[in-house]
Design a protein around this motif. Sequence first.
Motif, PDB file in Angstrom:
ATOM      1  N   LEU A  65       0.823  -1.212   0.000  1.00 11.10           N
ATOM      2  CA  LEU A  65       0.000   0.000   0.000  1.00 11.10           C
ATOM      3  C   LEU A  65       0.860   1.267   0.000  1.00 11.10           C
ATOM      4  CD1 LEU A  65      -2.764  -1.018   2.588  1.00 11.10           C
ATOM      5  CD2 LEU A  65      -2.945  -0.976   0.094  1.00 11.10           C
ATOM      6  N   GLN A  68      -0.722   4.085  -1.765  1.00  8.52           N
ATOM      7  CA  GLN A  68      -2.144   4.277  -1.475  1.00  8.52           C
ATOM      8  C   GLN A  68      -2.279   4.963  -0.114  1.00  8.52           C
ATOM      9  OE1 GLN A  68      -4.507   3.579  -3.773  1.00  8.52           O
ATOM     10  NE2 GLN A  68      -2.797   3.025  -5.110  1.00  8.52           N
ATOM     11  N   SER A  70      -4.322   7.058   1.295  1.00  4.21           N
ATOM     12  CA  SER A  70      -5.605   7.044   1.999  1.00  4.21           C
ATOM     13  C   SER A  70      -5.902   5.657   2.550  1.00  4.21           C
ATOM     14  CB  SER A  70      -6.737   7.490   1.075  1.00  4.21           C
ATOM     15  OG  SER A  70      -6.556   8.830   0.669  1.00  4.21           O
ATOM     16  N   ALA A  71      -5.702   4.645   1.726  1.00  2.00           N
ATOM     17  CA  ALA A  71      -5.989   3.271   2.152  1.00  2.00           C
ATOM     18  C   ALA A  71      -5.124   2.858   3.331  1.00  2.00           C
ATOM     19  CB  ALA A  71      -5.796   2.307   0.981  1.00  2.00           C
ATOM     20  N   ILE A  74      -6.420   4.577   6.554  1.00  2.00           N
ATOM     21  CA  ILE A  74      -7.628   3.913   7.041  1.00  2.00           C
ATOM     22  C   ILE A  74      -7.270   2.561   7.663  1.00  2.00           C
ATOM     23  CG2 ILE A  74      -9.812   2.864   6.349  1.00  2.00           C
ATOM     24  CD1 ILE A  74      -9.965   5.042   4.142  1.00  2.00           C
ATOM     25  N   SER A  75      -6.399   1.829   6.984  1.00  2.00           N
ATOM     26  CA  SER A  75      -5.988   0.515   7.465  1.00  2.00           C
ATOM     27  C   SER A  75      -5.316   0.596   8.829  1.00  2.00           C
ATOM     28  CB  SER A  75      -5.036  -0.124   6.446  1.00  2.00           C
ATOM     29  OG  SER A  75      -4.520  -1.347   6.919  1.00  2.00           O
ATOM     30  N   ASN A  92     -14.062  -1.187  11.128  1.00  2.00           N
ATOM     31  CA  ASN A  92     -14.129  -0.729   9.738  1.00  2.00           C
ATOM     32  C   ASN A  92     -14.912   0.574   9.616  1.00  2.00           C
ATOM     33  OD1 ASN A  92     -12.718  -3.018   9.059  1.00  2.00           O
ATOM     34  ND2 ASN A  92     -14.493  -4.136   8.292  1.00  2.00           N
ATOM     35  N   GLN A  96     -13.288   4.439   8.728  1.00  2.68           N
ATOM     36  CA  GLN A  96     -13.743   5.233   7.580  1.00  2.68           C
ATOM     37  C   GLN A  96     -14.298   6.580   8.027  1.00  2.68           C
ATOM     38  OE1 GLN A  96     -13.513   4.461   4.090  1.00  2.68           O
ATOM     39  NE2 GLN A  96     -13.895   6.668   4.183  1.00  2.68           N
ATOM     40  N   ASN A 135      -2.901  13.074  -0.791  1.00  5.36           N
ATOM     41  CA  ASN A 135      -4.295  12.757  -1.128  1.00  5.36           C
ATOM     42  C   ASN A 135      -5.183  13.998  -1.167  1.00  5.36           C
ATOM     43  OD1 ASN A 135      -4.315  13.191   1.622  1.00  5.36           O
ATOM     44  ND2 ASN A 135      -5.005  11.131   2.180  1.00  5.36           N
ATOM     45  N   GLU A 154      -2.092   7.664  -5.722  1.00 10.07           N
ATOM     46  CA  GLU A 154      -3.134   6.653  -5.537  1.00 10.07           C
ATOM     47  C   GLU A 154      -3.718   6.216  -6.872  1.00 10.07           C
ATOM     48  OE1 GLU A 154      -4.998   7.688  -1.183  1.00 10.07           O
ATOM     49  OE2 GLU A 154      -5.713   8.860  -2.892  1.00 10.07           O
ATOM     50  N   ASP A 157      -0.908   4.389  -8.809  1.00  8.16           N
ATOM     51  CA  ASP A 157      -0.215   3.426  -7.948  1.00  8.16           C
ATOM     52  C   ASP A 157       1.302   3.543  -8.076  1.00  8.16           C
ATOM     53  OD1 ASP A 157      -0.301   1.505  -5.925  1.00  8.16           O
ATOM     54  OD2 ASP A 157      -0.125  -0.170  -7.339  1.00  8.16           O
TER      55      ASP A 157
END
Length: 239
Positions: A65, A68, A70-71, A74-75, A92, A96, A135, A154, A157
Amino acid sequence: MPASPIKLITFDLDNTLWDVEPALLRAEQAQYLWLQQHRPAVTRKFNPQAMRDFRVTHYKQHPELAHQISAIRISAVQAMLLAAGYDSDNANAGAQAAFDVFMELRHQVQPYEQALDVLQQLSKEYQLGALTNGNADIFKLELGDCFDFSFSAEQVDASKPLPDMFHAAMSAAQVDNHQVVHVGDNPHHDIYGAKQVGLFTVWMNSGDWRWPRGEPADEEISKLQQLPDAIRRIEAKLA
């Protein structure tokens, strides 16, 4: 008057068009307060510094990631919520919602002086594109009205200095590398990366930093007001 050899100007965003640190600090604080109110167990387990440390470790554990942003953010919050005892659904949903709070404040940036005026002026003569490893979405800001397109790490990639975003910009604008000027604050991500694909470069040095090493940018500015003249000097060399 002959047509300009430069057709496209691309811009990094954070610390090129605005100082991002104040917005990030406010966004981090707002996210923590949201978690404190809605998922209090996680803020009892992790203070703000512990959350930052956890996130750094989490990033290292998930190289897939890397581009990424943002991902991975969040993760990381999901993982902290799970560690604090929340079930998967709560983790989850909470991650978010906390991220949404973060992003709202993340976009409350203060553009550098005359940024809008300079971009409006340049947009009359050139295509403008935004290329960011972050982001931020330029089209959520007033400045976005000046831009023709935007690409982020993002989306493609791949983060600068990898060539992917620069190639995406050239494809979107239908121009060749010798028709592009890239403007950015980071000597490695922006200047080195753009030069590797043959673009002209302008270093936005708002902090009066010394150039680290390696081939310098074609032009250097400390304020955006200086950018139109810097572009003209690049064009003059090509005439």
